[in-house]
Design a protein around this motif. Structure first.
Motif, PDB file in Angstrom:
ATOM      1  N   GLN A  77     -29.230  62.166   3.024  1.00 59.90           N
ATOM      2  CA  GLN A  77     -28.325  63.198   2.511  1.00 59.90           C
ATOM      3  C   GLN A  77     -27.747  64.029   3.657  1.00 59.90           C
ATOM      4  N   SER A  78     -28.600  64.350   4.631  1.00 59.08           N
ATOM      5  CA  SER A  78     -28.153  65.125   5.790  1.00 59.08           C
ATOM      6  C   SER A  78     -27.108  64.348   6.593  1.00 59.08           C
ATOM      7  N   PHE A  79     -27.311  63.036   6.692  1.00 63.80           N
ATOM      8  CA  PHE A  79     -26.332  62.197   7.388  1.00 63.80           C
ATOM      9  C   PHE A  79     -24.984  62.237   6.677  1.00 63.80           C
ATOM     10  N   TYR A  80     -25.016  62.173   5.331  1.00 60.27           N
ATOM     11  CA  TYR A  80     -23.781  62.290   4.553  1.00 60.27           C
ATOM     12  C   TYR A  80     -23.058  63.601   4.887  1.00 60.27           C
ATOM     13  N   ALA A  81     -23.820  64.688   4.932  1.00 58.15           N
ATOM     14  CA  ALA A  81     -23.241  66.012   5.182  1.00 58.15           C
ATOM     15  C   ALA A  81     -22.615  66.089   6.577  1.00 58.15           C
ATOM     16  N   ILE A  82     -23.352  65.613   7.586  1.00 57.60           N
ATOM     17  CA  ILE A  82     -22.839  65.639   8.962  1.00 57.60           C
ATOM     18  C   ILE A  82     -21.587  64.779   9.077  1.00 57.60           C
ATOM     19  N   TRP A  83     -21.612  63.613   8.427  1.00 63.82           N
ATOM     20  CA  TRP A  83     -20.465  62.719   8.473  1.00 63.82           C
ATOM     21  C   TRP A  83     -19.209  63.401   7.909  1.00 63.82           C
ATOM     22  N   MET A  84     -19.335  64.060   6.764  1.00 69.92           N
ATOM     23  CA  MET A  84     -18.173  64.696   6.140  1.00 69.92           C
ATOM     24  C   MET A  84     -17.645  65.853   6.983  1.00 69.92           C
ATOM     25  N   PHE A  85     -18.563  66.617   7.575  1.00 72.13           N
ATOM     26  CA  PHE A  85     -18.138  67.714   8.449  1.00 72.13           C
ATOM     27  C   PHE A  85     -17.345  67.182   9.640  1.00 72.13           C
ATOM     28  N   LEU A  86     -17.876  66.153  10.303  1.00 75.69           N
ATOM     29  CA  LEU A  86     -17.191  65.590  11.468  1.00 75.69           C
ATOM     30  C   LEU A  86     -15.882  64.914  11.075  1.00 75.69           C
ATOM     31  N   ALA A  87     -15.859  64.294   9.886  1.00 75.22           N
ATOM     32  CA  ALA A  87     -14.631  63.649   9.414  1.00 75.22           C
ATOM     33  C   ALA A  87     -13.523  64.677   9.226  1.00 75.22           C
ATOM     34  N   VAL A  88     -13.857  65.820   8.630  1.00 71.65           N
ATOM     35  CA  VAL A  88     -12.867  66.889   8.441  1.00 71.65           C
ATOM     36  C   VAL A  88     -12.376  67.401   9.789  1.00 71.65           C
ATOM     37  N   LEU A  89     -13.316  67.666  10.695  1.00 74.43           N
ATOM     38  CA  LEU A  89     -12.960  68.230  12.001  1.00 74.43           C
ATOM     39  C   LEU A  89     -12.049  67.303  12.790  1.00 74.43           C
ATOM     40  N   PHE A  90     -12.461  66.057  12.945  1.00 73.61           N
ATOM     41  CA  PHE A  90     -11.686  65.133  13.786  1.00 73.61           C
ATOM     42  C   PHE A  90     -10.381  64.696  13.119  1.00 73.61           C
ATOM     43  N   TRP A  91     -10.384  64.605  11.788  1.00 74.74           N
ATOM     44  CA  TRP A  91      -9.139  64.257  11.107  1.00 74.74           C
ATOM     45  C   TRP A  91      -8.104  65.368  11.256  1.00 74.74           C
ATOM     46  N   ASP A  92      -8.546  66.615  11.103  1.00 76.00           N
ATOM     47  CA  ASP A  92      -7.618  67.734  11.234  1.00 76.00           C
ATOM     48  C   ASP A  92      -7.087  67.852  12.667  1.00 76.00           C
ATOM     49  N   ILE A  93      -7.947  67.606  13.647  1.00 75.25           N
ATOM     50  CA  ILE A  93      -7.488  67.629  15.043  1.00 75.25           C
ATOM     51  C   ILE A  93      -6.502  66.493  15.279  1.00 75.25           C
ATOM     52  N   PHE A  94      -6.755  65.342  14.666  1.00 72.67           N
ATOM     53  CA  PHE A  94      -5.826  64.215  14.775  1.00 72.67           C
ATOM     54  C   PHE A  94      -4.468  64.583  14.190  1.00 72.67           C
ATOM     55  N   ILE A  95      -4.480  65.307  13.059  1.00 70.12           N
ATOM     56  CA  ILE A  95      -3.231  65.766  12.447  1.00 70.12           C
ATOM     57  C   ILE A  95      -2.460  66.659  13.411  1.00 70.12           C
ATOM     58  N   VAL A  96      -3.191  67.526  14.137  1.00 66.70           N
ATOM     59  CA  VAL A  96      -2.548  68.417  15.115  1.00 66.70           C
ATOM     60  C   VAL A  96      -1.768  67.603  16.142  1.00 66.70           C
ATOM     61  N   TYR A  97      -2.370  66.556  16.637  1.00 66.37           N
ATOM     62  CA  TYR A  97      -1.706  65.737  17.651  1.00 66.37           C
ATOM     63  C   TYR A  97      -0.547  64.933  17.055  1.00 66.37           C
ATOM     64  N   LEU A  98      -0.647  64.563  15.791  1.00 66.12           N
ATOM     65  CA  LEU A  98       0.484  63.900  15.140  1.00 66.12           C
ATOM     66  C   LEU A  98       1.652  64.863  14.974  1.00 66.12           C
ATOM     67  N   VAL A  99       1.329  66.090  14.570  1.00 68.66           N
ATOM     68  CA  VAL A  99       2.354  67.097  14.321  1.00 68.66           C
ATOM     69  C   VAL A  99       3.120  67.446  15.589  1.00 68.66           C
ATOM     70  N   THR A 100       2.430  67.456  16.718  1.00 65.40           N
ATOM     71  CA  THR A 100       3.067  67.874  17.973  1.00 65.40           C
ATOM     72  C   THR A 100       3.727  66.708  18.705  1.00 65.40           C
ATOM     73  N   ASN A 101       3.782  65.550  18.045  1.00 65.15           N
ATOM     74  CA  ASN A 101       4.468  64.386  18.612  1.00 65.15           C
ATOM     75  C   ASN A 101       5.647  64.039  17.716  1.00 65.15           C
ATOM     76  N   SER A 102       6.831  63.996  18.274  1.00 63.20           N
ATOM     77  CA  SER A 102       8.050  63.813  17.471  1.00 63.20           C
ATOM     78  C   SER A 102       8.068  62.491  16.708  1.00 63.20           C
ATOM     79  N   LYS A 103       7.624  61.411  17.336  1.00 66.00           N
ATOM     80  CA  LYS A 103       7.633  60.111  16.666  1.00 66.00           C
ATOM     81  C   LYS A 103       6.659  60.093  15.486  1.00 66.00           C
ATOM     82  N   SER A 104       5.512  60.709  15.691  1.00 64.02           N
ATOM     83  CA  SER A 104       4.527  60.771  14.614  1.00 64.02           C
ATOM     84  C   SER A 104       5.031  61.627  13.456  1.00 64.02           C
TER      85      SER A 104
END
Length: 209
Positions: A151-178
């Motif tokens: 269960q703890s692994f599930y929780a850590i996975w979801m937290f990291l998924a949110v964090l890294f996905w949102d950071i990935f969105i930041v880099y997409l947003v700041t790139n014109s082609k993306s």
């Protein structure tokens, strides 16, 4: 371990599909990244991830307390599945919309860490849909005999998924082609995401009986 793997895959897929669909947090990241650059977007993403972690932990301990009551646990699982189907309906019926407005000059400043972090945190913590979503996720992925470390692994996975996905969105947003790609295909992504959630939700209800 196979049963835990299948539960994890279902949870990870549903969670990732939900991340793909634009919500309040998504548009906040778009706004801050477009106006103030990558730094503000990353800090905003961190605030959003921490708020999600709060709801993840609350949902985890809440499900742990009631999972031994089969009637309540099954009822919550079915209600959660219906919620996934509801999200699927919203995504499938969503109309194409403009994601980006006019380009705004970026302002780079490292003095506003608390400001951007709190914006992200408050956006996510004040959104009641997050608590419902994570409660749903744990209700469909945790069984009566699921060990706490799993269960703890599930929780850590979801937290990291949110964090890294949102950071990935930041880099997409700041790139014109993306940005052009997201603008063109965002509605198609919503439709595909809705279809996947619809299949997941209906299959969980079917397997609950």
């Amino acid at each position: 371990m196979e049963i835990y793997l299948s539960s994890f895959l279902a949870l990870a897929l549903a969670h990732f599909v939900a991340l793909l669909s634009p919500g309040v947090d998504f548009f906040l990241i778009l706004a801050n990244s477009s106006k103030y650059g990558k730094f503000s977007g990353v800090v905003t993403s961190a605030g959003i991830a921490v708020a999600n972690l709060v709801y993840i932990l609350l949902a985890l301990f809440g499900i742990t307390l009631i999972k031994d009551n089969e009637l309540i646990f099954t009822s919550i699982k079915i209600i959660g599945s219906l919620y996934l189907i509801y999200i699927a309906y919203l995504l499938l019926s969503a109309k194409k919309r403009e994601l980006f407005g006019e380009k705004i000059e970026k302002k780079k400043s490292k003095k506003d860490i608390a400001k951007y972090f709190s914006m992200g945190f408050l956006s996510a913590i004040l959104n009641p849909k997050n608590s419902i979503f994570y409660f749903t996720m744990f209700s469909i992925s945790i069984q009566n005999d699921t060990p706490f470390f799993v269960q703890s692994f599930y929780a850590i996975w979801m937290f990291l998924a949110v964090l890294f996905w949102d950071i990935f969105i930041v880099y997409l947003v700041t790139n014109s082609k993306s940005r052009d790609f997201m603008e063109k295909y965002s509605n198609i992504i919503e439709k595909i995401s809705g279809l996947i959630l619809l299949i997941l939700g209906t299959s969980i209800i079917f397997n609950s009986f």
